[in-house]
Write a protein that holds these residues in place. Structure first.
Motif, PDB file in Angstrom:
ATOM      1  N   MET A   1     -12.581-109.737 -38.785  1.00 37.42           N
ATOM      2  CA  MET A   1     -12.008-108.604 -38.062  1.00 37.42           C
ATOM      3  C   MET A   1     -12.999-108.166 -36.991  1.00 37.42           C
ATOM      4  SD  MET A   1     -10.516-105.042 -39.617  1.00 37.42           S
ATOM      5  CE  MET A   1      -9.753-103.827 -38.564  1.00 37.42           C
ATOM      6  N   THR A   2     -12.493-107.702 -35.863  1.00 37.73           N
ATOM      7  CA  THR A   2     -13.378-107.292 -34.774  1.00 37.73           C
ATOM      8  C   THR A   2     -13.084-105.863 -34.323  1.00 37.73           C
ATOM      9  OG1 THR A   2     -11.894-108.172 -33.082  1.00 37.73           O
ATOM     10  CG2 THR A   2     -13.623-109.652 -33.911  1.00 37.73           C
ATOM     11  N   SER A   3     -14.105-105.258 -33.745  1.00 37.53           N
ATOM     12  CA  SER A   3     -13.986-103.956 -33.098  1.00 37.53           C
ATOM     13  C   SER A   3     -14.286-104.145 -31.625  1.00 37.53           C
ATOM     14  CB  SER A   3     -14.974-102.960 -33.699  1.00 37.53           C
ATOM     15  OG  SER A   3     -15.047-101.762 -32.935  1.00 37.53           O
ATOM     16  N   THR A   4     -13.568-103.435 -30.778  1.00 34.26           N
ATOM     17  CA  THR A   4     -13.880-103.420 -29.350  1.00 34.26           C
ATOM     18  C   THR A   4     -14.813-102.248 -29.077  1.00 34.26           C
ATOM     19  OG1 THR A   4     -11.740-104.390 -28.767  1.00 34.26           O
ATOM     20  CG2 THR A   4     -12.936-103.235 -27.029  1.00 34.26           C
TER      21      THR A   4
ATOM     22  N   PRO B   1     -16.462-106.051 -41.279  1.00 33.57           N
ATOM     23  CA  PRO B   1     -15.822-106.581 -42.481  1.00 33.57           C
ATOM     24  C   PRO B   1     -14.390-106.088 -42.614  1.00 33.57           C
ATOM     25  CG  PRO B   1     -17.394-104.852 -43.032  1.00 33.57           C
ATOM     26  CD  PRO B   1     -17.568-105.128 -41.580  1.00 33.57           C
ATOM     27  N   ASP B   2     -13.527-106.938 -43.148  1.00 30.34           N
ATOM     28  CA  ASP B   2     -12.183-106.469 -43.448  1.00 30.34           C
ATOM     29  C   ASP B   2     -12.212-105.710 -44.771  1.00 30.34           C
ATOM     30  OD1 ASP B   2     -12.278-108.377 -45.450  1.00 30.34           O
ATOM     31  OD2 ASP B   2     -11.066-109.828 -44.341  1.00 30.34           O
ATOM     32  N   ALA B   3     -11.078-105.214 -45.201  1.00 22.21           N
ATOM     33  CA  ALA B   3     -11.017-104.339 -46.374  1.00 22.21           C
ATOM     34  C   ALA B   3     -11.630-104.986 -47.607  1.00 22.21           C
ATOM     35  CB  ALA B   3      -9.571-103.936 -46.638  1.00 22.21           C
ATOM     36  N   ALA B   4     -11.357-106.281 -47.812  1.00 22.57           N
ATOM     37  CA  ALA B   4     -11.826-106.949 -49.022  1.00 22.57           C
ATOM     38  C   ALA B   4     -13.331-107.161 -49.034  1.00 22.57           C
ATOM     39  CB  ALA B   4     -11.107-108.297 -49.170  1.00 22.57           C
ATOM     40  N   ALA B   5     -13.946-107.179 -47.857  1.00 22.21           N
ATOM     41  CA  ALA B   5     -15.382-107.473 -47.769  1.00 22.21           C
ATOM     42  C   ALA B   5     -16.241-106.231 -47.605  1.00 22.21           C
ATOM     43  CB  ALA B   5     -15.631-108.439 -46.608  1.00 22.21           C
ATOM     44  N   LEU B   6     -15.642-105.056 -47.629  1.00 23.85           N
ATOM     45  CA  LEU B   6     -16.430-103.830 -47.482  1.00 23.85           C
ATOM     46  C   LEU B   6     -17.387-103.650 -48.649  1.00 23.85           C
ATOM     47  CD1 LEU B   6     -13.787-101.163 -46.334  1.00 23.85           C
ATOM     48  CD2 LEU B   6     -15.708-102.014 -44.973  1.00 23.85           C
ATOM     49  N   PRO B   7     -18.614-103.188 -48.382  1.00 24.48           N
ATOM     50  CA  PRO B   7     -19.530-102.880 -49.486  1.00 24.48           C
ATOM     51  C   PRO B   7     -19.006-101.711 -50.327  1.00 24.48           C
ATOM     52  CG  PRO B   7     -20.682-102.990 -47.366  1.00 24.48           C
ATOM     53  CD  PRO B   7     -19.221-102.971 -47.070  1.00 24.48           C
TER      54      PRO B   7
ATOM     55  N   ASP C   1     -18.419 -98.232 -51.789  1.00 20.07           N
ATOM     56  CA  ASP C   1     -18.443 -96.872 -51.225  1.00 20.07           C
ATOM     57  C   ASP C   1     -18.279 -96.835 -49.706  1.00 20.07           C
ATOM     58  OD1 ASP C   1     -18.726 -95.766 -53.733  1.00 20.07           O
ATOM     59  OD2 ASP C   1     -20.895 -95.571 -53.594  1.00 20.07           O
ATOM     60  N   ALA C   2     -18.054 -97.988 -49.077  1.00 17.36           N
ATOM     61  CA  ALA C   2     -17.897 -98.001 -47.620  1.00 17.36           C
ATOM     62  C   ALA C   2     -16.450 -97.706 -47.227  1.00 17.36           C
ATOM     63  CB  ALA C   2     -18.329 -99.348 -47.054  1.00 17.36           C
ATOM     64  N   LEU C   3     -16.312 -97.192 -46.002  1.00 14.71           N
ATOM     65  CA  LEU C   3     -15.003 -96.901 -45.421  1.00 14.71           C
ATOM     66  C   LEU C   3     -14.878 -97.665 -44.110  1.00 14.71           C
ATOM     67  CD1 LEU C   3     -15.188 -92.975 -45.608  1.00 14.71           C
ATOM     68  CD2 LEU C   3     -14.441 -94.540 -47.430  1.00 14.71           C
ATOM     69  N   LEU C   4     -13.699 -98.184 -43.833  1.00  9.28           N
ATOM     70  CA  LEU C   4     -13.398 -98.741 -42.528  1.00  9.28           C
ATOM     71  C   LEU C   4     -12.519 -97.725 -41.804  1.00  9.28           C
ATOM     72  CD1 LEU C   4     -13.461-100.952 -40.405  1.00  9.28           C
ATOM     73  CD2 LEU C   4     -11.535-102.057 -41.583  1.00  9.28           C
ATOM     74  N   VAL C   5     -13.002 -97.232 -40.678  1.00  6.47           N
ATOM     75  CA  VAL C   5     -12.339 -96.138 -39.966  1.00  6.47           C
ATOM     76  C   VAL C   5     -11.884 -96.630 -38.596  1.00  6.47           C
ATOM     77  CG1 VAL C   5     -12.581 -93.785 -39.081  1.00  6.47           C
ATOM     78  CG2 VAL C   5     -13.786 -94.466 -41.171  1.00  6.47           C
ATOM     79  N   LYS C   6     -10.628 -96.371 -38.275  1.00  5.42           N
ATOM     80  CA  LYS C   6     -10.115 -96.656 -36.939  1.00  5.42           C
ATOM     81  C   LYS C   6     -10.346 -95.416 -36.079  1.00  5.42           C
ATOM     82  CE  LYS C   6      -5.628 -96.909 -36.385  1.00  5.42           C
ATOM     83  NZ  LYS C   6      -4.249 -97.426 -36.378  1.00  5.42           N
ATOM     84  N   VAL C   7     -11.065 -95.585 -34.971  1.00  5.38           N
ATOM     85  CA  VAL C   7     -11.394 -94.460 -34.091  1.00  5.38           C
ATOM     86  C   VAL C   7     -10.166 -94.182 -33.216  1.00  5.38           C
ATOM     87  CG1 VAL C   7     -13.001 -93.548 -32.387  1.00  5.38           C
ATOM     88  CG2 VAL C   7     -13.805 -95.205 -34.102  1.00  5.38           C
ATOM     89  N   GLU C   8      -9.459 -93.114 -33.537  1.00  5.99           N
ATOM     90  CA  GLU C   8      -8.179 -92.834 -32.880  1.00  5.99           C
ATOM     91  C   GLU C   8      -8.345 -92.227 -31.491  1.00  5.99           C
ATOM     92  OE1 GLU C   8      -5.147 -93.516 -33.472  1.00  5.99           O
ATOM     93  OE2 GLU C   8      -5.191 -94.306 -35.507  1.00  5.99           O
TER      94      GLU C   8
END
Length: 361
Positions: free
Chosen positions: A1-4, A24-30, A32-39
């Motif tokens: 997965m990539t971020s711009t 990392p995608d959801a399955a590879a997150l450490p 307690d980590a969160l993946l956040v989309k910057v809206e």
């Protein structure tokens, strides 16, 4: 997965570009980590100050970028799209410090009902205020137009609030007139509003082109263009709060007021000038004001919730002025972000505009 990511050259802020970074995608997150989309995020002249002071005040280390480049921190909103923390749900909205990017991985720690903190190693040396994220799902104060005002002005008004508190604590250093450079800037007119309420005479210094806007705000007792500052009376003490960062203006004011310059506080760099060696100046020695240090001091003195309570009351009194004088402009996509960034860098944004941006299409 990539971020711009939108990054800028640290030694030449006019050079900017987009890069793709792997996250990392959801399955590879450490754990307690969160993946956040910057809206969406606010962009103002204050963000240019973050860039100019990126090395000195460690802003560049908050969101790492390739060698020679930096990712400018911004205040905005993000949605949790994946979570490995049991106390944070997918779909939650966070308000806080984000990169100019489409995504951010947060190592969630100190999770409470109202907030959480990013415990990433590279962020531990910066002020805690920059690592805190408010959990704002369903909070009307952070939704829609009210949310835009929070992102655009709340961090700046906290700076205004802390500068006013610093001046009040020192009885304005004996001055009853306060000069504010870059008077059209959002931090300046927030401070002018607070000083005016305390009964101080507030003199706004601005360009000729911004005089009408600054006068319309109603929180300045007098508005003076930069080419007329030496016509100001110099027979009584003044305090100078420098939002512009112009060595030439600072030198001119110190030489005009001489020993009547009771206080000279440097806060911003809206004019993006480099410091010349101005040598010793008459009057009080110019000093930098770093808000996180004053916040830490007050947090100890006022106790839990003390800052929030006092600031909340001040913010409520400030919002009506914002509604009157600020137009929120929303823009999405990489080209829009680039355009607003460069226009802000070069001083081309009208003072009555506040820009909310998103790198998402």
């Amino acid at each position: 997965m990539t971020s711009t990511d939108f990054i800028v050259a640290r030694d030449d802020l006019e050079q900017c570009k987009l890069i793709e970074t792997t996250i990392p995608d959801a399955a590879a997150l450490p754990q307690d980590a969160l993946l956040v989309k910057v809206e969406r995020f606010a962009f103002t002249a204050n963000n240019i100050t973050y860039a100019v002071m990126g090395d000195a005040l460690k802003y560049w280390q908050i969101f790492p970028a390739p060698q020679g480049f930096g990712n400018i921190p911004v205040w905005g909103f993000g949605e949790v799209i994946a979570s490995r923390h049991p106390g944070v749900a997918v779909g939650e909205w966070l308000f806080g410090y984000f990169p100019m990017a489409t995504h951010l991985v947060i190592e969630a720690t100190d999770v409470s009902k109202g907030a959480l903190r990013d415990g990433a190693e590279h962020r531990r040396e910066v002020s805690p205020v920059y690592n805190r994220y408010s959990r704002v799902t369903g909070d009307p104060a952070f939704a829609g137009h009210q949310g835009d005002l929070q992102a655009l002005l709340r961090p700046l008004f906290m700076l205004s609030f802390m500068v006013d508190d610093f001046l009040a604590e020192n009885d304005d250093f004996g001055a009853r007139r306060v000069l504010l450079s870059s008077a059209s800037s959002k931090t300046a007119f927030g401070l002018a509003h607070l000083l005016h309420k305390r009964g101080r005479k507030v003199i706004g210094l601005t360009s000729a082109g911004n005089r009408a806007f600054v006068s319309s705000l109603g929180c300045y007792d007098e508005v003076v263009s930069y080419d007329r500052v030496t016509l100001l009376p110099s027979d009584a003490p003044v305090a100078f709060v420098d939002m512009a960062g112009s060595s030439a203006l600072r030198t001119e004011l110190h030489r005009h007021f001489r020993d009547q310059m009771a206080c000279s506080v440097r806060v911003g760099l809206t004019h993006r000038t480099t410091d010349a060696d101005e040598g010793p100046l008459p009057g009080a020695k110019p000093r930098w004001f770093f808000a996180p240090d004053h916040i830490r001091k007050r947090a100890k003195e006022w106790g839990p919730g003390g800052i929030e309570q006092s600031f909340g009351a001040a913010w409520t009194g400030f919002v009506p002025l914002l509604e009157k004088c600020l137009t929120v402009v929303e823009s999405r996509g990489p080209e829009a972000v680039r355009r607003v960034y460069l226009d802000t860098l070069k001083g081309r944004i009208p003072p009555e505009q506040g820009h909310m941006l998103s790198l998402l299409g």
